[in-house]
Enzyme design. Sequence first.
Site, mmCIF file in Angstrom:
data_model
loop_
_atom_site.group_PDB
_atom_site.id
_atom_site.type_symbol
_atom_site.label_atom_id
_atom_site.label_comp_id
_atom_site.label_asym_id
_atom_site.label_seq_id
_atom_site.Cartn_x
_atom_site.Cartn_y
_atom_site.Cartn_z
ATOM 1 N N SER A 254 -5.718 -6.661 10.032
ATOM 2 C CA SER A 254 -5.664 -5.865 8.668
ATOM 3 C C SER A 254 -4.379 -6.481 7.805
ATOM 4 C CB SER A 254 -5.027 -4.472 8.974
ATOM 5 O OG SER A 254 -3.860 -4.165 9.225
ATOM 6 N N LYS A 255 -4.823 -6.163 6.737
ATOM 7 C CA LYS A 255 -3.915 -6.281 5.205
ATOM 8 C C LYS A 255 -2.185 -6.534 5.752
ATOM 9 C CE LYS A 255 -7.051 -3.597 3.161
ATOM 10 N NZ LYS A 255 -8.473 -4.279 3.219
#
Length: 483
Positions: A254-255
């Site tokens: 994830s970011k």
Amino acid sequence: MNQVRTRFAPSPTGFMHLGGVRTALYAYLFAKKNGGKFILRIEDTDQERFVEGATEVIYDTLRDCGILWDEGPDIGGDYGPYIQSERKSLYLPYARELVEKGAAYYCFCTKEEIEERRAAAEARGEVFKYDKHCLNLSREEVQAKLDAGVPYVIRMNAPTEGVSTYHDLVFGDMSFPNSDCMDDMVLIKQDGMPTYNFANVIDDHLMGITHVIRGMEYLSSTPRYNFLYSAFGWEIPQYIHLTTVMRDAQHKLSKRDGDAYYSDFIRKGFLTEALVNYLALVGWNPGTDQEFFTMDELVQAFDVRHLNKSPGIFDVTKLEWMNSQYVQKMDFDRYLEMATPWFDKALAGKGMDYRRLAELMQSRTDIFSRIPEKIAFLAEMPDYDTAIFFNKKQKSDENVAKEVLPLLLPVLEGVSDWTEQSIHDAVMAKIPEWGKKNGAVLWPMRIAISGQESTPGGAFEIAYLLGKDETIRRMKESLEKLS
RNA sequence: GGCCCUGUGGUCAAGUGGCCUAAGACACCGCCCUUUCACGGCGGUAACUCGGGUUCGAAUCCCGGCAGGGUCACCA
């Protein structure tokens, strides 16, 4: 059979997620393997999320990776435009067609009303689903509201009973009770824009997409898309749902981890070829032991039958290994060019022989961003513990160093032509005279001028890189440190 | 929670009922090469989620448990 056409349809967020790169890669490989076309379509139906320059990020990343599209916003094609916002006017008529067919209907409920009902449902511990409230409106009521300019959305009139099935090329036969997978999802939003779900179906059909390749998060919403295709009387495409790329067993990349984007990895000094090569192998395998692939080889080897059904963890350690393999095999001049800024980070202004340094570093580089820490000692002598003069195998210790360093000093000072070869010859000639093993001299020398147990290159290479003056200075400094 | 998907070593993975006392790669450990490290070479540790079936025979088929993931927006 029609020509295979696949597409990659990212929304421009400003970043390219590695999972997205992999999806694009597989869609590209599948198309090319089957002699088909790969289409790039930008999905920007969400006006609120518009990010300046975001489409360029998509173009640049894909191009860097060698994932080249046959049709797309920038190069056009027979099925354009390829940016959804430019197709805006196209969707409403299709939605109306569905309304005519009874497969969709106007809904005048406000967001607030729906939120209220949703909250109420949740309070009762139920999962909210739009209750077809506006489906009960008569034709006249609908027309009256429309004429009066009441804001509306158009919803899909989903079946509530029965079972939906479809076949996925990776997961096989899928079957869902309509009561669970169906929902009167919004097709046209209040702002007149289509939702992603709707635009997707329309665009995929209009663009002649034969194989829809996307993440497995769409596995359970696919029946809704199929309902739409069927309502229009359109042929349903083949589906290839891809597993998620995970950070670990529980989380996807994830970011927030700061390492989910293509750009993050490039910044850290990973090679695009290594990244793409590695990415191809997370969730897919060639069925052979081959691990290194060029894009062409990937196209040749690609086969959906070898796509995995279980999610794969993105193993940075293995990526680093693969990257180091690519670094080693890369053209020396390219290595030198790529490494230079990293050399500068540690050695700016030192006037060191970068060519020689690069020769020494190429086999020792896993990712470029780690270069500075590996060569920092060349810029500045580290403060070290003299205990590292001890090395059993080399028969060295602090006392040996105290004995050998003073012997070495005049020899080094006597080297007029400061090349590795002359340093080597001068020192090697003396060692037998001193009755020492090579290691007992060279280990202390290297420690004395590097302050580190391990260095890229041996005593002569380090001495050469450092230059005569600095080498002598460090020798003296270490000698002092020893006494 | 409903529905859906998945489950081979720490990780990626081969394996589609007998060829499996389960391949290969990364990581790890050891040895060799070597003036250190790295590279390279050789070797080693380590796995079929559990329980029931079906079958002469199951990692492979079926059922259930457990675990993990996905999905239930006027986001894409």
